[in-house]
Design a protein around this motif. Sequence first.
Motif, mmCIF file in Angstrom:
data_model
loop_
_atom_site.group_PDB
_atom_site.id
_atom_site.type_symbol
_atom_site.label_atom_id
_atom_site.label_comp_id
_atom_site.label_asym_id
_atom_site.label_seq_id
_atom_site.Cartn_x
_atom_site.Cartn_y
_atom_site.Cartn_z
ATOM 1 N N TRP B 350 0.868 -1.178 0.000
ATOM 2 C CA TRP B 350 0.000 0.000 0.000
ATOM 3 C C TRP B 350 0.899 1.220 0.000
ATOM 4 C CZ3 TRP B 350 0.532 -3.654 3.829
ATOM 5 C CH2 TRP B 350 1.303 -3.276 4.941
ATOM 6 N N LEU B 351 0.288 2.362 -0.278
ATOM 7 C CA LEU B 351 1.059 3.598 -0.173
ATOM 8 C C LEU B 351 0.874 4.152 1.226
ATOM 9 C CD1 LEU B 351 0.258 5.244 -3.617
ATOM 10 C CD2 LEU B 351 2.459 4.311 -2.844
ATOM 11 N N PRO B 352 1.911 4.746 1.777
ATOM 12 C CA PRO B 352 1.745 5.314 3.123
ATOM 13 C C PRO B 352 0.664 6.394 3.117
ATOM 14 C CG PRO B 352 3.875 5.933 2.144
ATOM 15 C CD PRO B 352 3.271 4.911 1.257
ATOM 16 N N SER B 353 -0.104 6.428 4.200
ATOM 17 C CA SER B 353 -1.154 7.447 4.321
ATOM 18 C C SER B 353 -0.508 8.817 4.518
ATOM 19 C CB SER B 353 -2.031 7.117 5.530
ATOM 20 O OG SER B 353 -1.249 7.279 6.708
ATOM 21 N N ALA B 354 -1.323 9.848 4.475
ATOM 22 C CA ALA B 354 -0.800 11.207 4.674
ATOM 23 C C ALA B 354 -0.094 11.335 6.026
ATOM 24 C CB ALA B 354 -1.942 12.217 4.571
ATOM 25 N N GLU B 355 -0.698 10.746 7.072
ATOM 26 C CA GLU B 355 -0.065 10.837 8.401
ATOM 27 C C GLU B 355 1.244 10.054 8.420
ATOM 28 O OE1 GLU B 355 -3.850 9.285 9.030
ATOM 29 O OE2 GLU B 355 -3.671 11.080 7.763
ATOM 30 N N GLU B 356 1.211 8.906 7.757
ATOM 31 C CA GLU B 356 2.437 8.104 7.734
ATOM 32 C C GLU B 356 3.542 8.837 6.974
ATOM 33 O OE1 GLU B 356 0.736 3.543 8.242
ATOM 34 O OE2 GLU B 356 0.611 4.491 6.275
ATOM 35 N N MET B 357 3.159 9.516 5.906
ATOM 36 C CA MET B 357 4.177 10.267 5.178
ATOM 37 C C MET B 357 4.740 11.389 6.054
ATOM 38 S SD MET B 357 3.724 10.197 1.194
ATOM 39 C CE MET B 357 2.213 9.707 0.404
ATOM 40 N N ASP B 358 3.886 11.991 6.858
ATOM 41 C CA ASP B 358 4.391 13.036 7.755
ATOM 42 C C ASP B 358 5.367 12.455 8.772
ATOM 43 O OD1 ASP B 358 2.913 14.845 6.383
ATOM 44 O OD2 ASP B 358 1.272 14.952 7.856
ATOM 45 N N TRP B 359 5.022 11.269 9.250
ATOM 46 C CA TRP B 359 5.931 10.589 10.196
ATOM 47 C C TRP B 359 7.284 10.319 9.509
ATOM 48 C CZ3 TRP B 359 8.251 5.656 10.311
ATOM 49 C CH2 TRP B 359 8.776 5.263 11.541
ATOM 50 N N LEU B 360 7.216 9.865 8.278
ATOM 51 C CA LEU B 360 8.460 9.589 7.543
ATOM 52 C C LEU B 360 9.254 10.875 7.301
ATOM 53 C CD1 LEU B 360 6.983 6.942 5.071
ATOM 54 C CD2 LEU B 360 8.792 6.489 6.759
ATOM 55 N N SER B 361 8.552 11.977 7.012
ATOM 56 C CA SER B 361 9.254 13.268 6.830
ATOM 57 C C SER B 361 9.983 13.658 8.097
ATOM 58 C CB SER B 361 8.264 14.394 6.521
ATOM 59 O OG SER B 361 7.488 14.071 5.416
ATOM 60 N N GLU B 362 9.303 13.429 9.212
ATOM 61 C CA GLU B 362 9.895 13.817 10.488
ATOM 62 C C GLU B 362 11.097 12.927 10.814
ATOM 63 O OE1 GLU B 362 7.055 13.439 13.755
ATOM 64 O OE2 GLU B 362 8.829 12.986 15.006
ATOM 65 N N LYS B 363 10.982 11.637 10.507
ATOM 66 C CA LYS B 363 12.065 10.711 10.835
ATOM 67 C C LYS B 363 13.214 10.796 9.839
ATOM 68 C CE LYS B 363 10.148 8.882 14.447
ATOM 69 N NZ LYS B 363 10.733 9.164 15.772
ATOM 70 N N TYR B 364 12.903 11.203 8.622
ATOM 71 C CA TYR B 364 13.945 11.290 7.587
ATOM 72 C C TYR B 364 13.963 12.695 6.993
ATOM 73 C CZ TYR B 364 14.032 6.206 7.970
ATOM 74 O OH TYR B 364 14.144 4.925 8.444
ATOM 75 N N PRO B 365 14.335 13.667 7.828
ATOM 76 C CA PRO B 365 14.198 15.062 7.396
ATOM 77 C C PRO B 365 15.046 15.408 6.164
ATOM 78 C CG PRO B 365 15.427 14.907 9.468
ATOM 79 C CD PRO B 365 14.863 13.547 9.192
ATOM 80 N N THR B 366 16.152 14.723 5.961
ATOM 81 C CA THR B 366 17.013 15.114 4.842
ATOM 82 C C THR B 366 16.676 14.368 3.552
ATOM 83 O OG1 THR B 366 18.663 13.466 5.460
ATOM 84 C CG2 THR B 366 18.964 15.681 6.345
ATOM 85 N N THR B 367 15.880 13.310 3.640
ATOM 86 C CA THR B 367 15.682 12.520 2.422
ATOM 87 C C THR B 367 14.238 12.299 2.005
ATOM 88 O OG1 THR B 367 15.797 10.481 3.718
ATOM 89 C CG2 THR B 367 17.840 11.227 2.662
ATOM 90 N N PHE B 368 13.334 12.122 2.963
ATOM 91 C CA PHE B 368 12.009 11.649 2.544
ATOM 92 C C PHE B 368 11.267 12.635 1.643
ATOM 93 C CE2 PHE B 368 7.450 10.838 2.893
ATOM 94 C CZ PHE B 368 7.435 9.537 2.402
ATOM 95 N N ASP B 369 11.176 13.889 2.083
ATOM 96 C CA ASP B 369 10.413 14.859 1.284
ATOM 97 C C ASP B 369 11.077 15.123 -0.054
ATOM 98 O OD1 ASP B 369 8.497 14.998 3.166
ATOM 99 O OD2 ASP B 369 9.144 16.913 4.030
ATOM 100 N N LYS B 370 12.395 15.093 -0.032
ATOM 101 C CA LYS B 370 13.139 15.445 -1.234
ATOM 102 C C LYS B 370 13.071 14.342 -2.295
ATOM 103 C CE LYS B 370 17.590 17.596 -2.218
ATOM 104 N NZ LYS B 370 18.938 17.765 -1.662
ATOM 105 N N TYR B 371 13.260 13.089 -1.860
ATOM 106 C CA TYR B 371 13.402 12.032 -2.867
ATOM 107 C C TYR B 371 12.237 11.056 -2.947
ATOM 108 C CZ TYR B 371 18.193 13.684 -2.495
ATOM 109 O OH TYR B 371 19.297 14.468 -2.461
#
Lengths: 333, 505
Positions: B350-371
Amino acid sequence: MTIEIKTLKVEPRRQTFGHIARRYGADKPASRYDEATLDVQATANFHYKPLWGADHWLYDERRTRVTMADWYKLRDPRQYYYATYNIARAGQYQTTERNIEFVDKRGLLAHLDPAWRETVETYLLPLRHMEWGANLNCTNICDLGYGTAVTAASIFAAGDHLALAQIIGRIGLLLDGNTGASLDRAKDRWMTAPEWQGLRRLTEDTLVVKDWFELLLAQNLAIDGILYPLVYGRFDAAGQALGGSAVSMLTEFMNEWFTEHSRWVDAVIKTAAAESPENRALLTGWFATWASRAAGAFAPLADHVLGAEEGTRALAEVVGGLQARAKTLGLAV
Amino acid sequence: MNAVAKLGLKQRYSLLTRGLDWEPSYQSKSAIYPYAEFEGIKIHDWSKWEDPFRLTMDAYWKFQAEKERKLYAVLDSFAQNNGQMGLTDARYVNAVKLFLTGVSPLEYQAHRGFAHVGRHIPGVGPRVAAQMQSLDELRHVQTQIHTLSHYNKFFDGLHEFPHMHDRVWYLSVPKSFFDDARTAGPFEYFIAIGFAFEYVLTNLLFVPFMSGAAYNGDLATVTFGFSAQSDESRHMTLGIEVIKFLLEQDPDNLPIVQKWVDKWFWRGHRVLGLVAMMMDYMLPKKIMSWREAWEIYFTEAGGSLFQDLSRYGLRVPKYADVATAEADHISHQNWAVFYQYTHAAGFHTWLPSAEEMDWLSEKYPTTFDKYYRPRFEMWGEMAKEGKRFYNNALPQLCTTCQIPMAYTEPGDPTTISFRHSHYKGDTYHFCSDGCKDIFDNEPEKYSQSWLPVHQIFQGNCGGASVEEVLKWYRLNLGADNLDQAGSPDQAQWDAWMEARRRVAG
Ligand SMILES: [Fe+2]
Ligand SMILES: [Fe+2]
Ligand SMILES: [Zn+2]
């Protein structure tokens, strides 16, 4: 929560794994033994040939000359998987532990006739090295064998033989007052005493057997099949008149174990022999070789313990019993 | 027999166990232990081995029997009470599927592997310890099967675990890892599994799965995990003792051992990428991110371990810095692979939900949003338009780790990393310098790899179409594979939850 769930319809969508259902011919609930055992070993698409033996795959049916259409026919009639094995052995050992304590507290070994005490030291204590050899052999069968049915039971047997060696060690410590001197003497006998050299040679020779099924038969049927009835049956009986009942108590585990172990060995050999005339011939040949080697190796010890005449007779009877047993397993004895 | 001397534990153990061995004279030592020398390891004095734990067989039976009684009581009640309904969400079960198909068969391999070293290591102390570990590992595979047998009754993807382990493309990653260790010599096996895996990396495998289970209401798996903990601590101790012993016995052992540590660190790191993805994407309730776990269990714990081992001249594994840098990427890249190939996997994606993506952004601040976020959002849009993205081309696999070539260059997350080597007229491809080095050191071995994609092309996997291959895997198409949404698992879960709401009024 529980009440809530009770009113829900929670129907299983299947009863067991596909490989078990195919063996059962139906999707029905499986025993824990079956789920823990059947088809658990990998059978295909191995990546690399072993650096320690590139002529075979990691798991390879051709590591023995015995052939089976289905290696999972070699079931363990005791249905041991890890939990049931350990729980059974822990229970059996409780009795042993109690017996050791009892003999120790009452000083029962002091009632041994001094000459017989010396004899017990001679025949019993060096056996722990033979048990250690048996441990290595059973570990080897687990390593090289094919199919979890026979390999799992083999590592259990390896654990058993280590325990058996350690029980003998504990009897030695009871005899020598925890100094370990009796164990040192036993090792000397194992290494140099004439009545032990045939047995040590036999043991070392089994350690280099390449065919794991031959090893299974040599160790578990031929060697164990003479050792246990002879030592814990005949030798033990001879000690009864000489204050040896304490020794019987201490080795009760051995007799109980042998009876149970034989159920497994018999099932494996019988099934393999029934598989094909070729297997039967092969097993028969191996049995002839190893039973006669084992009989020859035990002869000096039997003579030493029971006297030449009685020793010869007792050993012949034990070997006769083993041959009758082999016959019931379908070997052409 | 008066005045009986009291025996210390160490002395008693030594009398009962160490004293069992003898110097053979009817057969040569090299005939009895034929594999002890070919790896070049030099042992001068096995008697210097200090037994880290002194378990006689009776004590082993007693402890283990007690643990098994407790464990099976929990498993029985879990099954009786339909414990699976207490999970946080049906998506969690996919982690369990990955575990049974990918990890439990490794426990079995560990069992047979420790039987091999438990027979063939010439020192009596480590030999007995290895035999007990062989028994323990048999315990692990059998109790895992029993634990997950209940899930198999209700969920897809578990029903053909041994068959799948031998065939499915992504399961050849863990399978080849263990085949590699099992086919090595006994000392390398000890370092690969006993040290690199059990000691250095085990926390990154078991803590995520077991805490994941705890966080997500999987009482059965948690109980198994706790119950196995005391076995694992014995295994870790054995692993560390073995490496120290080898390094103490002869200075010539150092370069051999170092090479193994380098190799098995990298091999292990690649396998653990599956765990990384499980932690960051598959757990409905997250424990911590893979990156955080890597920092705690490798950077910190591993750091002090290698500090400690530096007195033997051993250094931190080669490419540890690369692995640490990859911790920011690996879970996202792996999940993206499985999302694209969800039709060919034995669990749902599945694709991560919006909240899960926010969690990933927070945990991977240098990579998740960018790539990674942009890609997942694009796929989300496509799915909304009814054009769910599937990749129908078969991927190229790394010859060593067997993972599809989807990892990026160190320091450049937009370029896929490709390496290659030539051997006997053929070209072999790799995902990384680490994997290429491993091949180059033993090309004869790795050129044999059973690479699933090659095998499909060669017609060894049931046929040429994806469908034929999946049938050969024994996947139930439309049930075991594809998205979580719309799966029979999800439909059943929704029905359970709906019924529960109705009952609760
Ligand atoms: Fe394990
Ligand atoms: Fe372990
Ligand atoms: Zn790779």
